[in-house]
Scaffold this active site. Structure first.
Site, PDB file in Angstrom:
ATOM      1  N   GLY A 211     -19.832   3.574-155.318  1.00  0.00           N
ATOM      2  CA  GLY A 211     -19.784   2.701-154.335  1.00  0.00           C
ATOM      3  C   GLY A 211     -19.864   1.125-154.926  1.00  0.00           C
ATOM      4  O   GLY A 211     -19.679   0.985-155.984  1.00  0.00           O
ATOM      5  N   SER A 212     -20.151   0.073-154.064  1.00  0.00           N
ATOM      6  CA  SER A 212     -20.489  -1.314-154.488  1.00  0.00           C
ATOM      7  C   SER A 212     -20.860  -2.015-153.421  1.00  0.00           C
ATOM      8  O   SER A 212     -20.838  -1.978-152.290  1.00  0.00           O
ATOM      9  CB  SER A 212     -19.178  -1.692-155.068  1.00  0.00           C
ATOM     10  N   ASN A 213     -21.601  -2.969-154.087  1.00  0.00           N
ATOM     11  CA  ASN A 213     -21.767  -4.121-153.192  1.00  0.00           C
ATOM     12  C   ASN A 213     -20.965  -5.450-153.714  1.00  0.00           C
ATOM     13  O   ASN A 213     -21.171  -5.655-154.998  1.00  0.00           O
ATOM     14  CB  ASN A 213     -23.317  -4.787-152.999  1.00  0.00           C
TER      15      ASN A 213
END
Length: 776
Positions: A211-213
């Site tokens: 995922g990511s921010n």
């Protein structure tokens, strides 16, 4: 296949000295190697830029790339047997499942022809990249730089088609690749089925810790009245989806710095003179399933609008290494429909009997616009211009985009490709949704439900926001833009709206508000980057007040509960290497979230950043479950002979030839922004052979008009364990340090330069066609 017999030219001449006529017939690139193994690649055209990029990547990652090529050629069983593990995407599968998938799911002829015919710029980068890889492989000292695979029979020169297939693999990372086992399992009733491989999961599940921010701060809230971009993707530390940092330059036409996934010839996440961008995994559904109604007595015929249509078959021959060392062949039949291949996953109800079968349709299966899209992004002059490019090209596969520009305008958009399907309760085409976020099963008996021949969902209804305050995304659907702004009409196929956010999204909102309050709406890069690096544990923020209350209860007065309580109450509520209590809390909390009636305050869509909240300690079953979970957590640490206050660094680390390096960060279920996805706890700590988490981390802004960038590639530039650039950045990451990235100063005069190469090669005749257009 033989490796090209050419040598490396170590020259210091300028590209401007190359004759124009000669340039049309040669690949030429200058490579300045900066500290930590980051190449600055300068070329005069796209073909030469691809050439220099392929050469630079292979210099540090040849074995990894060739292993990936082996995968996309469908040759893993040939060299390692059918039963060993493969990684066709984010999930493991057997070599046989992977080989059958790549030999049947894609049409390499059609993909290559599409690039040649309609995407000339992309084709120049692809052909140049393949030539650059081969150029490196032909070096006399190449084997020294690729000790992990030197002498292996699959160490061969590659073709542009191989790179086309590597890019095709990237396109289906969040869709088709999760169905490798289900495709292999598919066989008509009465015929043997493999019934192996991963079970297809929704986008929120099948990617695990991936995922990511990403955050963008605009001129209204930054100290210097400009834009600030923080990008924090969470990707695997090993395997084909590692990032590679680079600076790519075509003087006067293209100047972009950042990182790309291995085998991709252009920066994916990065910045140019005017704008910086990052991506997060989108919750949009790239695929659907179709439930087929079969003609009675004919399991290979399905009914469309009442008329029978026969499945086509493809006989796939997979070379296989036998146990005695000989080479055999497994013949496997893949059944295809107008929608896509038939798939079987018994545990998910995807069966094939005499009445029903299921077909899989993927919107990313033929995506040849990815290079065009990232080339257009790299040429953007502002956040608005970047958004325009997303809408025009429509080439992003499975990501949201977050951007900031020098003028302080910021962007949040999901302009990725999703099917044109109306996900509502009154849509008669929807037969079933396998979970809250998919996969979606559509009625495959009528043409009115078939989206595969239509254009993807229109850009006009995709979510996008431009403002000058803040935007963020931590992998929930982007209906929550920031602490105050909401998008009201996100299509259901793009992701669920008005539902509970994951803890990481809530941590993002909390951390952003903390920084805005601390700086009085005057964010700096230092305060922005610390949002990730301070490793706050959001679950602890929500849970520890209740734990203080529980631990005061007399029933917690005896060991091991008493000692466990003391450790948790003394913990700093962070996931730093020296944090004592982080491990105990993790083992405790992972047993709790699915407890019925856990929260006394339910989710409120008007307060998504703070609800649900407050553990329901008045519910006896909740109290008992909390007590049991803490006892089990303490027992787990004791089982592996760790004290309850063991520091995180003792169990969470990356093993290297030079020793273990502590890795900061927490898990998805803890709501820690700096994700550190490891295996289960053992007597050696958390398993660290397949780490997934913070990978390429960048922070970009403009200081008095001059671009400033810093970042880290958490695992280093090289995938070779004995290489100097394998773990040098991991040591910096372990201590929370970022590296300044020189963008606007020449590396030639910089004391950070660690080497210079000029690489040149005559272009093959098939690659001599010039791009249809130059980068603007």
């Amino acid at each position: 296949m033989s490796v090209l017999a050419v040598g490396t030219s170590m020259l210091c001449g300028s590209l401007s000295s190359v004759d124009a006529a000669s340039a049309r017939n040669r690949y030429d690139a200058d490579i300045q190697w900066a500290e930590y193994g980051t190449p600055q690649i300068t070329a005069r055209d796209l073909g030469s830029l691809g050439f220099g990029t392929g050469y630079a990547y292979a210099s540090l990652n040849a074995c990894l790339l060739l292993d990936t090529v082996m995968t996309v050629r469908g040759e893993r069983s040939r060299y390692y047997g059918p039963d060993a593990d493969a990684m066709p995407g984010f999930q493991k599968a057997t070599n046989l499942a992977s080989d059958v998938f790549f030999r049947s799911f894609f049409d390499p002829d059609a993909l290559e022809n599409d690039y040649r015919t309609h995407h000339a710029d992309a084709w120049q980068l692809i052909t140049g990249y393949a030539a650059g890889v081969n150029y490196f492989l032909a070096r006399k000292d190449a084997a020294i730089h690729m000790r992990s695979c030197a002498g292996k029979p699959w160490v061969q020169s590659i073709s542009p088609r191989d790179i086309v297939m590597v890019i095709a693999q990237k396109a289906v990372l969040a869709s088709g690749s999760a169905f490798t086992g289900a495709l292999l399992n598919a066989a008509p009733p009465g015929q043997p089925r493999m019934d192996i491989g991963p079970v297809p999961e929704p986008a929120s599940s099948h990617t695990g810790s991936v995922g990511s921010n990403a955050y963008a701060f605009g001129s209204a809230v930054t100290k210097d009245k400009t834009g600030i971009l923080v990008g924090n993707p969470h990707f695997p530390w090993e395997g084909p989806n590692r990032f590679f940092e680079m600076h790519q330059i075509i003087p006067g036409k293209l100047d972009v710095m950042g990182a790309a996934l291995g085998g991709f010839p252009l920066v994916n996440i990065g910045f140019n003179h005017d704008v910086a961008w990052s991506h997060t995994l989108s919750m949009g559904q790239r695929f659907t399933l179709f439930r087929l109604g079969l003609e009675p007595g004919y399991p290979d015929r399905y009914l469309i609008d009442g008329k029978p249509e026969r499945m086509s078959t493809r006989l796939i021959d997979v070379p296989v290494l036998e146990k005695d060392g000989s080479l055999g062949t497994i013949h496997h039949t893949v059944y295809m429909t107008r929608f896509g291949p038939v798939v079987v996953a018994q545990k998910r109800g995807l069966t094939w009997d005499d009445k029903t079968a299921f077909a899989f349709a993927d919107s990313e299966r033929g995506n040849t616009r990815m290079i065009d899209q990232w080339l257009r992004i790299a040429q953007s002059h502002s956040s608005g211009d970047l958004l325009d490019g997303l809408k025009v090209v429509r080439g992003l596969p499975w990501v949201n985009t977050i951007a900031a520009d020098r003028h302080g305008k910021i962007l949040l958009a999901d302009e990725s490709i999703v099917p044109d399907v109306n996900v509502t309760q009154n849509n008669p085409c929807i037969v079933k949704v396998l979970s809250d976020t998919g996969p979606i099963i559509l009625d495959g008996t009528t043409t009115q439900c078939d989206w595969t021949g239509r254009a993807p969902l229109s850009s006009s209804v995709m979510p996008a926001v431009l403002n000058d305050t803040t935007v963020f995304n931590s992998n929930d659907a982007p209906w929550v833009v920031n602490s105050s702004d909401r998008l009201k009409s996100i299509p259901g196929i793009v992701g669920p709206s008005n539902g509970p956010l994951r803890l990481r999204s809530r941590m993002s909102m909390t951390a952003i508000q903390q920084r805005l309050a601390e700086t009085h709406n005057a964010i700096t890069t230092e305060t922005a980057e610390n949002i990730i690096l301070d490793n706050q544990n959001y679950a602890a923020h929500e849970v520890m007040p209740a734990m203080e209350q529980l631990c005061a209860d007399p029933e917690f007065a005896a060991d091991p509960l008493s000692t466990a309580c003391k450790v948790l109450l003394a913990w700093d509520r962070r996931d730093q290497p020296d944090s004592k209590g982080a491990v105990l809390f993790r083992e405790f909390w992972q047993r709790v979230p699915k407890t019925p009636q856990l929260w006394s305050v339910s989710f409120n869509p008007d307060a998504p950043g703070t609800t649900p909240n407050t553990l329901a300690l008045s519910v006896p079953a909740v109290r008992e479950h909390m007590k049991t979970a803490l006892l089990e957590a303490a027992g787990t640490l004791g089982k592996f002979h760790f004290p309850l206050d063991v520091p995180l660094s003792a169990v969470q680390y990356r093993s290297t030839l030079k020793g273990d390096i502590p890795v900061p960060g927490g898990r998805e279920f803890e709501g820690t922004l700096n994700i550190a996805g490891f295996g289960s706890l053992t007597d050696h700590g958390y398993g660290n052979q397949s780490i997934v988490g913070t990978s390429y981390f960048q922070v970009v802004t403009w200081d008095a008009g001059k671009l400033r960038a810093s970042g880290i590639l958490a695992y280093g530039q090289s995938s070779e364990p004995d290489a100097p650039y394998y773990s040098d950045q991991t040591r910096l990451f372990s201590s929370g340090k970022l590296i300044d990235r020189p963008f606007e100063r020449s590396l030639t005069s910089s004391n950070t330069t660690s080497g210079h190469e000029h690489v040149s090669l005559f272009r093959p005749a098939s690659s001599s066609v010039q791009p249809s257009s130059s980068p603007e």
